[in-house]
Design a protein around this motif. Structure first.
Motif, PDB file in Angstrom:
ATOM      1  N   SER A   1      38.919  20.593  -5.773  1.00 29.92           N
ATOM      2  CA  SER A   1      38.985  21.635  -6.539  1.00 29.92           C
ATOM      3  C   SER A   1      38.360  21.230  -8.163  1.00 29.92           C
ATOM      4  CB  SER A   1      40.253  22.392  -6.973  1.00 29.92           C
ATOM      5  OG  SER A   1      40.806  22.503  -5.748  1.00 29.92           O
TER       6      SER A   1
ATOM      7  N   SER B   1      45.579  19.273 -13.630  1.00 27.74           N
ATOM      8  CA  SER B   1      44.614  18.729 -14.011  1.00 27.74           C
ATOM      9  C   SER B   1      43.875  19.254 -15.369  1.00 27.74           C
ATOM     10  CB  SER B   1      43.497  17.931 -13.580  1.00 27.74           C
ATOM     11  OG  SER B   1      42.729  19.062 -12.902  1.00 27.74           O
ATOM     12  N   VAL B   2      44.248  20.701 -15.274  1.00 24.21           N
ATOM     13  CA  VAL B   2      43.719  21.762 -16.403  1.00 24.21           C
ATOM     14  C   VAL B   2      44.762  22.160 -17.303  1.00 24.21           C
ATOM     15  CG1 VAL B   2      41.738  22.188 -14.885  1.00 24.21           C
ATOM     16  CG2 VAL B   2      43.587  23.810 -14.766  1.00 24.21           C
TER      17      VAL B   2
ATOM     18  N   TYR C   1      33.605  26.042 -13.771  1.00 22.40           N
ATOM     19  CA  TYR C   1      33.911  27.427 -13.798  1.00 22.40           C
ATOM     20  C   TYR C   1      32.835  28.390 -13.860  1.00 22.40           C
ATOM     21  CZ  TYR C   1      38.378  25.639 -15.840  1.00 22.40           C
ATOM     22  OH  TYR C   1      39.674  25.130 -15.893  1.00 22.40           O
TER      23      TYR C   1
ATOM     24  N   SER D   1      45.407  32.447 -15.630  1.00 19.85           N
ATOM     25  CA  SER D   1      44.976  31.572 -14.655  1.00 19.85           C
ATOM     26  C   SER D   1      43.615  31.482 -14.619  1.00 19.85           C
ATOM     27  CB  SER D   1      45.301  32.065 -13.371  1.00 19.85           C
ATOM     28  OG  SER D   1      44.875  33.360 -12.948  1.00 19.85           O
ATOM     29  N   LEU D   2      42.739  31.785 -15.617  1.00 22.16           N
ATOM     30  CA  LEU D   2      41.268  31.618 -15.681  1.00 22.16           C
ATOM     31  C   LEU D   2      40.835  30.161 -15.637  1.00 22.16           C
ATOM     32  CD1 LEU D   2      39.814  34.318 -18.470  1.00 22.16           C
ATOM     33  CD2 LEU D   2      39.451  34.035 -15.703  1.00 22.16           C
ATOM     34  N   ARG D   3      41.698  29.271 -15.964  1.00 18.80           N
ATOM     35  CA  ARG D   3      41.369  27.894 -16.088  1.00 18.80           C
ATOM     36  C   ARG D   3      42.079  27.220 -14.872  1.00 18.80           C
ATOM     37  NH1 ARG D   3      45.113  28.054 -20.043  1.00 18.80           N
ATOM     38  NH2 ARG D   3      47.172  26.829 -20.014  1.00 18.80           N
ATOM     39  N   CYS D   4      42.961  27.876 -13.905  1.00 15.10           N
ATOM     40  CA  CYS D   4      43.323  27.134 -12.972  1.00 15.10           C
ATOM     41  C   CYS D   4      42.065  27.081 -12.035  1.00 15.10           C
ATOM     42  CB  CYS D   4      44.445  28.099 -12.279  1.00 15.10           C
ATOM     43  SG  CYS D   4      44.994  27.592 -10.692  1.00 15.10           S
ATOM     44  N   ILE D   5      42.073  25.715 -11.250  1.00 16.09           N
ATOM     45  CA  ILE D   5      41.132  25.431 -10.290  1.00 16.09           C
ATOM     46  C   ILE D   5      41.525  25.762  -8.696  1.00 16.09           C
ATOM     47  CG2 ILE D   5      39.800  24.087 -12.016  1.00 16.09           C
ATOM     48  CD1 ILE D   5      41.060  21.792 -10.605  1.00 16.09           C
ATOM     49  N   GLY D   6      42.662  26.364  -8.688  1.00 12.78           N
ATOM     50  CA  GLY D   6      43.071  26.575  -7.403  1.00 12.78           C
ATOM     51  C   GLY D   6      43.249  25.326  -6.442  1.00 12.78           C
ATOM     52  N   CYS D   7      43.783  24.319  -6.753  1.00 12.50           N
ATOM     53  CA  CYS D   7      44.021  23.083  -6.064  1.00 12.50           C
ATOM     54  C   CYS D   7      45.552  23.280  -5.520  1.00 12.50           C
ATOM     55  CB  CYS D   7      43.736  21.705  -6.704  1.00 12.50           C
ATOM     56  SG  CYS D   7      45.054  21.605  -8.019  1.00 12.50           S
ATOM     57  N   GLY D   8      45.990  22.355  -4.818  1.00 14.48           N
ATOM     58  CA  GLY D   8      47.277  22.619  -4.280  1.00 14.48           C
ATOM     59  C   GLY D   8      48.463  21.717  -5.031  1.00 14.48           C
ATOM     60  N   THR D   9      47.855  20.956  -6.075  1.00 13.74           N
ATOM     61  CA  THR D   9      48.663  19.998  -6.693  1.00 13.74           C
ATOM     62  C   THR D   9      50.163  20.481  -7.043  1.00 13.74           C
ATOM     63  OG1 THR D   9      46.807  19.007  -7.417  1.00 13.74           O
ATOM     64  CG2 THR D   9      48.717  18.151  -8.556  1.00 13.74           C
TER      65      THR D   9
ATOM     66  N   CYS E   1      46.034  17.072  -1.495  1.00 12.80           N
ATOM     67  CA  CYS E   1      46.237  18.307  -2.071  1.00 12.80           C
ATOM     68  C   CYS E   1      44.898  19.094  -2.596  1.00 12.80           C
ATOM     69  CB  CYS E   1      46.783  18.238  -3.748  1.00 12.80           C
ATOM     70  SG  CYS E   1      46.127  16.840  -4.693  1.00 12.80           S
TER      71      CYS E   1
ATOM     72  N   GLN F   1      42.104  34.017  -7.758  1.00 11.20           N
ATOM     73  CA  GLN F   1      43.147  32.744  -8.230  1.00 11.20           C
ATOM     74  C   GLN F   1      44.232  33.448  -8.913  1.00 11.20           C
ATOM     75  OE1 GLN F   1      42.592  29.790  -6.865  1.00 11.20           O
ATOM     76  NE2 GLN F   1      44.453  29.421  -7.333  1.00 11.20           N
ATOM     77  N   SER F   2      43.844  34.656  -9.500  1.00 11.78           N
ATOM     78  CA  SER F   2      44.875  35.154 -10.573  1.00 11.78           C
ATOM     79  C   SER F   2      46.029  35.846  -9.457  1.00 11.78           C
ATOM     80  CB  SER F   2      44.469  36.252 -11.433  1.00 11.78           C
ATOM     81  OG  SER F   2      43.644  37.132 -10.579  1.00 11.78           O
TER      82      SER F   2
ATOM     83  N   PHE G   1      45.707  27.769  -2.643  1.00 12.01           N
ATOM     84  CA  PHE G   1      44.451  27.656  -1.778  1.00 12.01           C
ATOM     85  C   PHE G   1      44.284  28.956  -1.546  1.00 12.01           C
ATOM     86  CE2 PHE G   1      46.353  23.446  -0.299  1.00 12.01           C
ATOM     87  CZ  PHE G   1      45.462  22.756  -0.929  1.00 12.01           C
TER      88      PHE G   1
END
Ligand code: SF4
Ligand code: SF4
Ligand code: SF4
Ligand code: SF4
Lengths: 341, 267
Positions: B165, A323-324, B58, A231-239, B160, A288-289, A272
């Motif tokens: 983000s 998106s990531v 990041y 999850s390092l690249r996860c930006i934590g949106c709700g998509t 979302c 986020q992880s 979130f």
């Protein structure tokens, strides 16, 4: 009930959509607008697109709208009157063109909304919705239904399942009483089913991982580094949660102008950081992880344990929308690699 | 590509940095962010014109900061973000190392913010053609037409918050939409709530948006949400002659005041 087979001509769908509308039902089907395909109300069949693998957003909004008033309040000088949602105001709906994964997704949602608490609004909406799915004859790299026990020609969750036989004809499998009602009502549109081999008509989606290598085996790895790695690249949106057909989390907010108020629920997402933030300031999922781990665990550990159903139907929407490029199928395969180390 | 890999390897081998944030191959022929922590991992690094994500998002993520000193492979958008973040005192020179590659393949290693400023001043910072044209089109519309345009798009917003983000400048640990005592912005994803949300976001980014386009790229509903921010980029440039992300010491347009300002409401 036993599944009953019929023939439905493509040309009859125009009439069916028209008649369903005339019958006072709201018909939702995949519509292409601004280059994306999503379920939208249609009054005629030709408004529906045939060019889609799955819609961008799932069809869950029909039974679980992105925002819904669940309670109304009236304030007077010395009194507050509460009014429950009027369930009879919920319209009859027909979902046309859901995929077998979408249909299977409703079973997961139902396990959540009919769990320890029966959510009457959801139950009523689902009861008033007839699901007419169309089998997949195509798939893309993000689809992995067959790896999670969903079949591109599966009937689970659908009231009627249509499978394309050729340019002009569909095999219609009448799966439930609700489906039968529609056939009985508009019986002139349906013909006697031909003898076809359905399996040869649906997409052959390869099984890409062994589910049994995951089920029951993830929890001991709760503290594994793999969640951080993934999850390092996860930006934590709700998509991912918002497009997912099986995510049922919501937030509740009261709005009021001092005289009248409404209690509303809206979609929420465990991605979130606010999702688990306590009023004390403590956040048990403060990175986020941990939130990513929750997403995987909810779908592949908690839902299966509590409700005896898998929390993911392999539609791949989360991965397409992210998106990531958090590709769920890839992460699951990677997870199996870690579990079998 | 080779020069980037070589330098990244050196940095990791010598322990100058703990992690290199760069681009690697993603699923289905896409590009994704990768975080290289071991020298042999540098072979996965790529850099070309398809590497569009603004990786500066990041830089402020806790789990990445915790790894230790970092190196970022920065495209123009990321470089500008770094300057803007520096202006807002969110990052410090000694915390990170920046590599980039010029359009003709030359490796750049920046020794400090000044260095980045110099390079940026020679780069094209104009809005992309497609968006410039869209803004011109929107400006020509009547108020009604413009309203319709945004109603059409924002009615799809599902809140979302992917735009937020993905945006490297939306770094507040507590966004205004998350306050509920009092509730400033309607939480629900209805037309009204969506307008409130996007108008707020636009105003909060006025003078700070580095026009990287991440918000629009992240939006699962394909809403050209960057146009709102790009319009403010043009306005701020026109009225204050300020371009975000060109200098490490830019005053905030929305929250600074000069005694000779034209507006006098604050006096
Ligand atoms: S996995 Fe992707 S879509 Fe989901 S929260 Fe992370 S960045 Fe957003
Ligand atoms: S988790 Fe992803 S693949 Fe699984 S059901 Fe949800 S959106 Fe589909
Ligand atoms: S906990 Fe997360 S994965 Fe599970 S339903 Fe809620 S948002 Fe979806
Ligand atoms: S990413 Fe798009 S859909 Fe999501 S909140 Fe932003 S504008 Fe709305």
């Amino acid at each position: 009930m036993n599944i009953e087979n019929k023939l439905l001509k493509l040309s009859s769908l125009e009439g069916l959509v028209l008649k369903l509308n005339q019958d006072g039902k709201q018909v939702f089907a995949p519509v292409k607008k601004d280059n994306i395909v999503n379920f939208a109300p249609v009054s005629a069949f030709h408004e529906m697109t045939q060019d889609y693998i799955v819609t961008a957003r799932s069809a869950k909004f029909v039974v679980f709208p992105r925002v819904e008033t669940i309670l109304e309040m009236q304030f007077s000088k010395d009194n507050i009157t509460l009014k429950d949602k009027d369930l009879s105001s919920i319209p009859d709906a027909v979902l046309l063109g859901t995929r077998p994964c979408d249909a299977a997704g409703f079973k997961v949602l139902t396990s959540i909304f009919e769990g320890d608490y029966i959510d009457n609004i959801y139950v009523t909406r689902l009861k008033k919705t007839t699901i007419i799915s169309i089998s997949c004859n195509n798939y893309d790299a993000k689809c992995f239904c067959t790896s999670v026990n969903v079949h591109p020609g599966g009937t689970a969750g659908s009231d009627i399942l249509l499978t394309r036989i050729d340019n002009d004809n569909f095999l219609a499998e009448i799966v439930t009483e609700k489906g039968k009602e529609i056939v009985n009502k508009f019986d002139t549109l349906f013909d006697i089913a031909p003898d076809v081999n359905k399996d040869s008509l649906v997409a052959n989606v390869p099984v890409e991982f062994d589910l049994s290598a995951i089920l029951g085996k993830i929890y001991p790895r709760f503290e594994s580094d793999i969640w951080v790695e993934q999850s390092l690249r996860c930006i934590g949106c709700g998509t991912c949660a918002y497009v997912c057909p099986t995510c049922g989390c919501f937030d509740i907010q009261d709005v009021s102008d001092g005289h009248n108020g409404q209690r509303k629920r809206s979609w929420d997402s465990c991605g979130f950081d606010l999702f688990t933030l306590h009023s004390s300031g403590h956040n048990p999922r403060n990175t986020q992880s941990k939130r990513w781990r929750q997403r995987i665990l909810h779908k592949f550990v908690y839902v299966p344990e509590q409700d005896n159903i898998l929390g993911c139907v392999g539609c791949g929407r989360c991965s397409r929308a992210c998106s990531v490029d958090m590709n769920l199928k890839e992460h699951l395969i990677n997870l199996i690699g870690e579990l079998t180390k | 590509m080779d020069s980037i890999r070589k330098r990244a390897r050196e940095l990791l081998e010598k322990n100058t940095v703990k992690v290199v944030i760069g681009y690697g191959v993603g699923s289905d022929n896409t590009v994704r962010a990768i975080f290289v922590r071991r020298p042999e991992g540098v072979e996965e690094l790529i850099f070309d014109e398809t590497c569009v994500q603004n990786l500066a998002v990041y830089l402020l993520k806790n789990e990445i900061k915790q790894i230790g000193k970092l190196c970022i492979i920065a495209n123009i958008s990321a470089l500008r973000t770094i300057l803007q973040l520096a202006s807002e005192h969110q990052i410090h020179e000694e915390e990170l190392l920046c590599l980039s590659v010029t359009p003709n393949g030359e490796l750049l290693e920046f020794t400090g913010f000044k260095d980045i400023e110099n390079y940026i001043s020679s780069c094209n910072r104009d809005l992309p053609d497609k968006e410039s044209e869209m803004i011109k089109k929107l400006e020509k519309m009547s108020v009604d037409e413009r309203w319709q345009f945004w109603m059409n798009h924002l009615s799809r917003c599902i809140k979302c918050y992917a735009c937020r983000s993905a945006c490297p400048m939306c770094y507040c640990t507590r966004c205004q939409v998350e306050y509920n005592q009092p509730q400033w912005i309607t939480v629900e994803a209805t037309l009204m709530g969506n307008f409130e949300w996007q108008i707020t976001r636009t105003m909060h980014l006025a003078g700070r948006c580095v026009n990287c386009g991440e918000c629009a790229r992240a939006c699962p509903e394909d809403i050209p949400i960057n146009l709102l921010n790009y319009k403010t980029v043009l306005t701020v440039k026109e009225k204050y002659n300020i371009s975000a992300g060109t200098n490490a010491n830019i005053d905030s347009v929305m929250s600074s005041f000069e005694s000779d300002d034209k507006e006098n409401f604050i006096r």
